[in-house]
Design a protein around this motif. Sequence first.
Motif, PDB file in Angstrom:
ATOM      1  N   GLN A 258       0.816  -1.222   0.000  1.00  0.00           N
ATOM      2  CA  GLN A 258       0.000   0.000   0.000  1.00  0.00           C
ATOM      3  C   GLN A 258       0.848   1.270   0.000  1.00  0.00           C
ATOM      4  O   GLN A 258       0.331   2.371  -0.106  1.00  0.00           O
ATOM      5  CB  GLN A 258      -0.910   0.029   1.237  1.00  0.00           C
ATOM      6  CG  GLN A 258      -1.912  -1.098   1.327  1.00  0.00           C
ATOM      7  CD  GLN A 258      -1.312  -2.340   1.969  1.00  0.00           C
ATOM      8  OE1 GLN A 258      -0.438  -2.262   2.818  1.00  0.00           O
ATOM      9  NE2 GLN A 258      -1.775  -3.507   1.537  1.00  0.00           N
ATOM     10  N   ALA A 259       2.172   1.105   0.135  1.00  0.00           N
ATOM     11  CA  ALA A 259       3.066   2.272   0.141  1.00  0.00           C
ATOM     12  C   ALA A 259       4.461   1.813  -0.271  1.00  0.00           C
ATOM     13  O   ALA A 259       4.744   0.606  -0.346  1.00  0.00           O
ATOM     14  CB  ALA A 259       3.098   2.925   1.521  1.00  0.00           C
ATOM     15  N   PHE A 260       5.335   2.785  -0.528  1.00  0.00           N
ATOM     16  CA  PHE A 260       6.693   2.486  -0.979  1.00  0.00           C
ATOM     17  C   PHE A 260       7.671   3.246  -0.093  1.00  0.00           C
ATOM     18  O   PHE A 260       7.472   4.430   0.196  1.00  0.00           O
ATOM     19  CB  PHE A 260       6.867   2.917  -2.436  1.00  0.00           C
ATOM     20  CG  PHE A 260       8.157   2.475  -3.069  1.00  0.00           C
ATOM     21  CD1 PHE A 260       8.309   1.167  -3.522  1.00  0.00           C
ATOM     22  CD2 PHE A 260       9.215   3.356  -3.222  1.00  0.00           C
ATOM     23  CE1 PHE A 260       9.497   0.751  -4.120  1.00  0.00           C
ATOM     24  CE2 PHE A 260      10.405   2.949  -3.812  1.00  0.00           C
ATOM     25  CZ  PHE A 260      10.551   1.645  -4.271  1.00  0.00           C
ATOM     26  N   GLY A 261       8.709   2.558   0.369  1.00  0.00           N
ATOM     27  CA  GLY A 261       9.689   3.182   1.256  1.00  0.00           C
ATOM     28  C   GLY A 261      11.092   3.139   0.687  1.00  0.00           C
ATOM     29  O   GLY A 261      11.480   2.180   0.005  1.00  0.00           O
ATOM     30  N   VAL A 262      11.846   4.193   0.982  1.00  0.00           N
ATOM     31  CA  VAL A 262      13.247   4.294   0.568  1.00  0.00           C
ATOM     32  C   VAL A 262      14.061   4.676   1.800  1.00  0.00           C
ATOM     33  O   VAL A 262      13.621   5.514   2.600  1.00  0.00           O
ATOM     34  CB  VAL A 262      13.439   5.371  -0.524  1.00  0.00           C
ATOM     35  CG1 VAL A 262      14.899   5.428  -0.982  1.00  0.00           C
ATOM     36  CG2 VAL A 262      12.513   5.132  -1.711  1.00  0.00           C
ATOM     37  N   ASP A 263      15.230   4.071   1.961  1.00  0.00           N
ATOM     38  CA  ASP A 263      16.114   4.384   3.087  1.00  0.00           C
ATOM     39  C   ASP A 263      17.473   4.777   2.524  1.00  0.00           C
ATOM     40  O   ASP A 263      18.170   3.949   1.928  1.00  0.00           O
ATOM     41  CB  ASP A 263      16.234   3.164   4.005  1.00  0.00           C
ATOM     42  CG  ASP A 263      16.965   3.470   5.312  1.00  0.00           C
ATOM     43  OD1 ASP A 263      17.333   4.640   5.527  1.00  0.00           O
ATOM     44  OD2 ASP A 263      17.167   2.543   6.110  1.00  0.00           O
ATOM     45  N   ILE A 264      17.837   6.042   2.693  1.00  0.00           N
ATOM     46  CA  ILE A 264      19.083   6.558   2.114  1.00  0.00           C
ATOM     47  C   ILE A 264      20.174   6.565   3.170  1.00  0.00           C
ATOM     48  O   ILE A 264      20.031   7.205   4.221  1.00  0.00           O
ATOM     49  CB  ILE A 264      18.862   7.974   1.546  1.00  0.00           C
ATOM     50  CG1 ILE A 264      17.892   7.893   0.370  1.00  0.00           C
ATOM     51  CG2 ILE A 264      20.184   8.604   1.117  1.00  0.00           C
ATOM     52  CD1 ILE A 264      17.446   9.219  -0.160  1.00  0.00           C
ATOM     53  N   GLY A 265      21.241   5.841   2.899  1.00  0.00           N
ATOM     54  CA  GLY A 265      22.368   5.782   3.825  1.00  0.00           C
ATOM     55  C   GLY A 265      23.651   6.204   3.135  1.00  0.00           C
ATOM     56  O   GLY A 265      23.689   6.396   1.920  1.00  0.00           O
ATOM     57  N   GLY A 266      24.703   6.326   3.927  1.00  0.00           N
ATOM     58  CA  GLY A 266      25.985   6.732   3.375  1.00  0.00           C
ATOM     59  C   GLY A 266      26.588   5.722   2.428  1.00  0.00           C
ATOM     60  O   GLY A 266      27.376   6.072   1.535  1.00  0.00           O
ATOM     61  N   SER A 267      26.209   4.435   2.578  1.00  0.00           N
ATOM     62  CA  SER A 267      26.796   3.402   1.717  1.00  0.00           C
ATOM     63  C   SER A 267      25.802   2.812   0.718  1.00  0.00           C
ATOM     64  O   SER A 267      26.198   2.330  -0.338  1.00  0.00           O
ATOM     65  CB  SER A 267      27.369   2.265   2.573  1.00  0.00           C
ATOM     66  OG  SER A 267      26.362   1.702   3.394  1.00  0.00           O
ATOM     67  N   GLY A 268      24.506   2.817   1.043  1.00  0.00           N
ATOM     68  CA  GLY A 268      23.521   2.213   0.146  1.00  0.00           C
ATOM     69  C   GLY A 268      22.178   2.916   0.198  1.00  0.00           C
ATOM     70  O   GLY A 268      21.820   3.531   1.207  1.00  0.00           O
ATOM     71  N   ILE A 269      21.453   2.826  -0.928  1.00  0.00           N
ATOM     72  CA  ILE A 269      20.098   3.376  -1.018  1.00  0.00           C
ATOM     73  C   ILE A 269      19.166   2.183  -1.243  1.00  0.00           C
ATOM     74  O   ILE A 269      19.206   1.531  -2.286  1.00  0.00           O
ATOM     75  CB  ILE A 269      19.993   4.400  -2.166  1.00  0.00           C
ATOM     76  CG1 ILE A 269      20.962   5.562  -1.899  1.00  0.00           C
ATOM     77  CG2 ILE A 269      18.560   4.908  -2.312  1.00  0.00           C
ATOM     78  CD1 ILE A 269      21.121   6.521  -3.062  1.00  0.00           C
ATOM     79  N   LYS A 270      18.345   1.881  -0.215  1.00  0.00           N
ATOM     80  CA  LYS A 270      17.516   0.675  -0.222  1.00  0.00           C
ATOM     81  C   LYS A 270      16.053   1.065  -0.384  1.00  0.00           C
ATOM     82  O   LYS A 270      15.619   2.077   0.162  1.00  0.00           O
ATOM     83  CB  LYS A 270      17.710  -0.108   1.080  1.00  0.00           C
ATOM     84  CG  LYS A 270      19.152  -0.541   1.324  1.00  0.00           C
ATOM     85  CD  LYS A 270      19.387  -1.017   2.731  1.00  0.00           C
ATOM     86  CE  LYS A 270      19.399   0.123   3.720  1.00  0.00           C
ATOM     87  NZ  LYS A 270      19.853  -0.254   5.073  1.00  0.00           N
ATOM     88  N   ALA A 271      15.304   0.249  -1.113  1.00  0.00           N
ATOM     89  CA  ALA A 271      13.894   0.569  -1.345  1.00  0.00           C
ATOM     90  C   ALA A 271      13.083  -0.713  -1.482  1.00  0.00           C
ATOM     91  O   ALA A 271      13.589  -1.750  -1.916  1.00  0.00           O
ATOM     92  CB  ALA A 271      13.747   1.411  -2.615  1.00  0.00           C
ATOM     93  N   ALA A 272      11.790  -0.624  -1.116  1.00  0.00           N
ATOM     94  CA  ALA A 272      10.881  -1.763  -1.253  1.00  0.00           C
ATOM     95  C   ALA A 272       9.433  -1.300  -1.142  1.00  0.00           C
ATOM     96  O   ALA A 272       9.143  -0.341  -0.418  1.00  0.00           O
ATOM     97  CB  ALA A 272      11.161  -2.815  -0.176  1.00  0.00           C
ATOM     98  N   PRO A 273       8.519  -2.003  -1.829  1.00  0.00           N
ATOM     99  CA  PRO A 273       7.094  -1.817  -1.553  1.00  0.00           C
ATOM    100  C   PRO A 273       6.788  -2.402  -0.175  1.00  0.00           C
ATOM    101  O   PRO A 273       7.375  -3.409   0.221  1.00  0.00           O
ATOM    102  CB  PRO A 273       6.410  -2.646  -2.654  1.00  0.00           C
ATOM    103  CG  PRO A 273       7.486  -2.970  -3.646  1.00  0.00           C
ATOM    104  CD  PRO A 273       8.767  -2.984  -2.891  1.00  0.00           C
ATOM    105  N   VAL A 274       5.871  -1.748   0.550  1.00  0.00           N
ATOM    106  CA  VAL A 274       5.605  -2.144   1.936  1.00  0.00           C
ATOM    107  C   VAL A 274       4.133  -2.506   2.129  1.00  0.00           C
ATOM    108  O   VAL A 274       3.239  -1.789   1.679  1.00  0.00           O
ATOM    109  CB  VAL A 274       6.003  -1.007   2.909  1.00  0.00           C
ATOM    110  CG1 VAL A 274       5.590  -1.344   4.337  1.00  0.00           C
ATOM    111  CG2 VAL A 274       7.500  -0.750   2.832  1.00  0.00           C
ATOM    112  N   ASN A 275       3.922  -3.642   2.794  1.00  0.00           N
ATOM    113  CA  ASN A 275       2.592  -4.046   3.216  1.00  0.00           C
ATOM    114  C   ASN A 275       2.328  -3.371   4.565  1.00  0.00           C
ATOM    115  O   ASN A 275       2.903  -3.746   5.584  1.00  0.00           O
ATOM    116  CB  ASN A 275       2.541  -5.577   3.353  1.00  0.00           C
ATOM    117  CG  ASN A 275       1.176  -6.088   3.787  1.00  0.00           C
ATOM    118  OD1 ASN A 275       0.460  -5.431   4.532  1.00  0.00           O
ATOM    119  ND2 ASN A 275       0.828  -7.275   3.339  1.00  0.00           N
ATOM    120  N   LEU A 276       1.465  -2.365   4.566  1.00  0.00           N
ATOM    121  CA  LEU A 276       1.224  -1.572   5.781  1.00  0.00           C
ATOM    122  C   LEU A 276       0.356  -2.299   6.805  1.00  0.00           C
ATOM    123  O   LEU A 276       0.302  -1.897   7.962  1.00  0.00           O
ATOM    124  CB  LEU A 276       0.577  -0.234   5.416  1.00  0.00           C
ATOM    125  CG  LEU A 276       1.442   0.733   4.606  1.00  0.00           C
ATOM    126  CD1 LEU A 276       0.655   1.991   4.276  1.00  0.00           C
ATOM    127  CD2 LEU A 276       2.722   1.104   5.352  1.00  0.00           C
TER     128      LEU A 276
END
Length: 254
Positions: free
Chosen positions: A6-24
């Motif tokens: 139902q939503a999409f999340g991104v996590d930006i870090g100094g070494s990697g940028i991670k993302a996934a669709p999320v089941n809320l």
Amino acid sequence: MIETAQAFGVDIGGSGIKAAPVNLEKGEFAEPRLKILTPEVSTPQAVADIVRQELEHFEVPETVPVGIAFPAPIKPGKALDFMANLDQSWIGVDVTAVFSEACGRPVVVVNDADAAGLAEQQYGAAQGQNGLVIATTLGTGIGTALIYNGVLIPNSELGHIELPKGKGDAEKYAASSVREREELGYKKWAKRLTKYYGLMEKYFNPDLFVVGGGVSRHSDKFLPFIDIKTPIVPAKLRNEAGIVGAAYYASTKQ
């Protein structure tokens, strides 16, 4: 994008940028996450281009809320005045505007420690907890999130609280990176953490501390030796917290 999200999340870090669709409903990834390495020169344009690629990879519909966990205090509509983990060219930039323009849609940006704390409040170790929860992330530094009766009080920087007796900035004395660098045993490190959490307890009288970060998987080696009155528990979502929390936060802003 998969239908269970139902939503999409991104996590930006100094070494990697991670993302996934999320089941809320469940507070978990609806599909395996995608990780792209953070560019060596991590300018706003370079980072925003990767976020756009990740949205395209998962074919995220324009109606789906997009949340981005970002490693700095975020004040919507205001330019960034501090940056530790990415290129200094971020200073003076409206982060939300940069990502929204690059992605061709409105996005919601939240501080990464706040995102992790929200995830724990909604789905993890602090689920159903009333009163004041202080979620901490022990890593290179100490990230903090304050959540009162389920509502985020954003942009706290309590990893920089000054410890008494000349111990100085808390994260320079008690972060997980300091334990590694000084080769401290877990019990010795727990004495330092007691000074930190004890001071937080004195100032804020929280109802619960949640301890996250990679080291939380070894919580049995140090949490029992932190000598405070307030209940203190390990985080449950661990590395998923930033993405899940950002997606949840974005869903509340639509």
